[in-house]
Design a protein around this motif. Structure first.
Motif, short mmCIF file in Angstrom:
data_model
loop_
_atom_site.label_atom_id
_atom_site.label_comp_id
_atom_site.label_asym_id
_atom_site.label_seq_id
_atom_site.Cartn_x
_atom_site.Cartn_y
_atom_site.Cartn_z
N MET A 1 0.81 -1.22 0.00
CA MET A 1 0.00 0.00 0.00
C MET A 1 0.85 1.27 0.00
SD MET A 1 -3.05 -1.11 2.58
CE MET A 1 -1.91 -1.74 3.82
N ALA A 2 2.11 1.15 0.37
CA ALA A 2 2.97 2.33 0.38
C ALA A 2 4.16 2.15 -0.56
CB ALA A 2 3.45 2.62 1.80
N ALA A 3 4.09 1.17 -1.46
CA ALA A 3 5.18 0.96 -2.40
C ALA A 3 5.29 2.16 -3.34
CB ALA A 3 4.95 -0.32 -3.20
N ASP A 4 6.53 2.50 -3.73
CA ASP A 4 6.72 3.64 -4.61
C ASP A 4 7.21 3.18 -5.98
OD1 ASP A 4 9.49 3.13 -4.35
OD2 ASP A 4 9.63 4.47 -2.62
N GLU A 5 7.66 4.14 -6.79
CA GLU A 5 8.02 3.82 -8.17
C GLU A 5 9.18 2.85 -8.31
OE1 GLU A 5 10.17 7.66 -7.06
OE2 GLU A 5 8.19 6.79 -6.76
N ARG A 6 9.90 2.59 -7.23
CA ARG A 6 11.03 1.66 -7.30
C ARG A 6 10.60 0.24 -7.65
NH1 ARG A 6 13.90 3.01 -1.69
NH2 ARG A 6 11.72 3.43 -1.13
N ILE A 53 -1.45 3.16 -15.63
CA ILE A 53 -1.04 1.85 -15.14
C ILE A 53 -0.97 1.89 -13.63
CG2 ILE A 53 0.76 0.08 -15.17
CD1 ILE A 53 1.67 1.09 -17.85
N GLY A 54 -1.63 0.95 -12.97
CA GLY A 54 -1.63 0.93 -11.51
C GLY A 54 -1.42 -0.46 -10.98
N LEU A 55 -0.58 -0.56 -9.97
CA LEU A 55 -0.28 -1.83 -9.30
C LEU A 55 -0.99 -1.90 -7.96
CD1 LEU A 55 1.54 -4.43 -8.86
CD2 LEU A 55 3.22 -2.88 -7.85
N SER A 56 -1.72 -2.97 -7.71
CA SER A 56 -2.35 -3.22 -6.42
C SER A 56 -3.27 -2.05 -6.03
CB SER A 56 -1.26 -3.46 -5.37
OG SER A 56 -1.81 -3.91 -4.15
N PHE A 57 -3.00 -1.38 -4.91
CA PHE A 57 -3.78 -0.22 -4.49
C PHE A 57 -3.79 0.84 -5.60
CE2 PHE A 57 -3.67 3.69 -1.52
CZ PHE A 57 -5.05 3.83 -1.56
N GLY A 58 -2.65 0.97 -6.29
CA GLY A 58 -2.57 1.93 -7.39
C GLY A 58 -3.54 1.61 -8.51
N GLY A 59 -3.85 0.33 -8.70
CA GLY A 59 -4.83 -0.04 -9.71
C GLY A 59 -6.23 0.45 -9.37
N MET A 60 -6.56 0.41 -8.09
CA MET A 60 -7.85 0.94 -7.64
C MET A 60 -7.90 2.45 -7.87
SD MET A 60 -8.10 -1.19 -4.05
CE MET A 60 -7.43 -2.86 -4.00
N LEU A 61 -6.77 3.12 -7.64
CA LEU A 61 -6.71 4.56 -7.83
C LEU A 61 -6.87 4.93 -9.31
CD1 LEU A 61 -3.79 5.40 -5.37
CD2 LEU A 61 -6.21 5.96 -5.06
N VAL A 62 -6.18 4.22 -10.21
CA VAL A 62 -6.31 4.58 -11.62
C VAL A 62 -7.70 4.23 -12.15
CG1 VAL A 62 -3.82 4.39 -12.04
CG2 VAL A 62 -5.30 2.44 -12.55
N THR A 63 -8.36 3.26 -11.55
CA THR A 63 -9.74 2.97 -11.91
C THR A 63 -10.61 4.19 -11.66
OG1 THR A 63 -9.56 0.58 -11.51
CG2 THR A 63 -11.75 1.55 -11.34
N GLU A 64 -10.40 4.84 -10.53
CA GLU A 64 -11.17 6.05 -10.20
C GLU A 64 -10.76 7.22 -11.08
OE1 GLU A 64 -13.73 6.43 -8.35
OE2 GLU A 64 -13.79 4.48 -7.36
N ILE A 65 -9.48 7.35 -11.38
CA ILE A 65 -9.01 8.43 -12.24
C ILE A 65 -9.62 8.30 -13.63
CG2 ILE A 65 -6.99 9.42 -13.39
CD1 ILE A 65 -5.36 8.65 -10.89
N ALA A 66 -9.68 7.06 -14.13
CA ALA A 66 -10.20 6.81 -15.48
C ALA A 66 -11.66 7.24 -15.63
CB ALA A 66 -10.04 5.34 -15.83
#
Length: 206
Positions: A1-6, A53-66
């Motif tokens: 949930m707190a992973a970054d671009e690395r 492109i979103g990974l894990s929690f980030g995927g949920m975020l890009v779903t909302e952005i879209a």
């Protein structure tokens, strides 16, 4: 949930694409996942075509952005596009409000210990440990609440969904991916990047 671009260090997009990482911003008090996503999206240049492109929690975020800023394509990796696809035990945790009482230190310890049984390379395990150790406890607490209270019934248009058969965080059986990677876990972008990159290249080749 707190992973970054690395964690995207091995991801390679086809020629012609510029990768722009949306770094985390501080959540507002009791902010919803959807509200947070739209604030993150303010840094997207929507004047030209873009892919999310979103990974894990980030995927949920890009779903909302879209939903607010339609991309050419929305790509989810080890994530879910609909809140109904959260595993049942997530909803039990939400009902019991476990995310309010579980110590974040315990969450971090569990995440660190899990690396001993995952199949990333040694250098990548060290990187993940660094990310876990440096993650903000307040952000983790907020993101747990945001995920468990997320409500979305709208499937993104032009969605590409990559999932692993051994995803232990968001098991594939609860969702309907467009692409399955056998034996891949939640951090497949690090453990099986060649498979992920092959799918991305096929989907994004200009």
């Amino acid at each position: 949930m707190a992973a970054d671009e690395r964690v995207f260090k091995y991801v390679r997009l086809p020629e012609g694409y510029e990768i722009v990482h949306l770094t985390w911003i501080d959540p507002q008090k009791q902010e919803s996942l959807a509200s947070y996503a739209i604030r993150m999206a303010e840094r997207i240049d929507t004047s030209q075509p873009f892919v999310l492109i979103g990974l894990s929690f980030g995927g949920m975020l890009v779903t909302e952005i879209a939903k607010r800023y339609p991309p050419v394509k929305t790509i989810l990796i080890a994530s879910i596009p609909l809140s109904a696809q959260l595993p049942g035990y997530f909803r039990v945790a939400a009902a019991l409000r476990l995310h309010k009482v579980v110590p974040i230190g315990m969450v971090k310890t569990a995440a660190r210990l899990k690396r001993y049984i995952t199949n990333e390379k040694s250098e990548d395990k060290k990187l993940i440990w660094e990310i876990i150790n440096s993650s903000d406890p307040a952000f983790i607490r907020w993101s747990m609440e945001a995920i468990l209270t997320w409500k979305n019934e709208e499937m993104p248009q032009q969605v590409l969904h990559i999932h692993g058969t051994r995803d232990e965080v968001l098991p594939a059986r609860y969702t309907k991916p467009t692409h399955i990677i056998p034996k891949a876990g939640h951090l497949m972008v690090m453990s099986q990047p060649d498979d992920v990159n092959r799918i991305l290249h096929n989907a994004l080749a200009i």
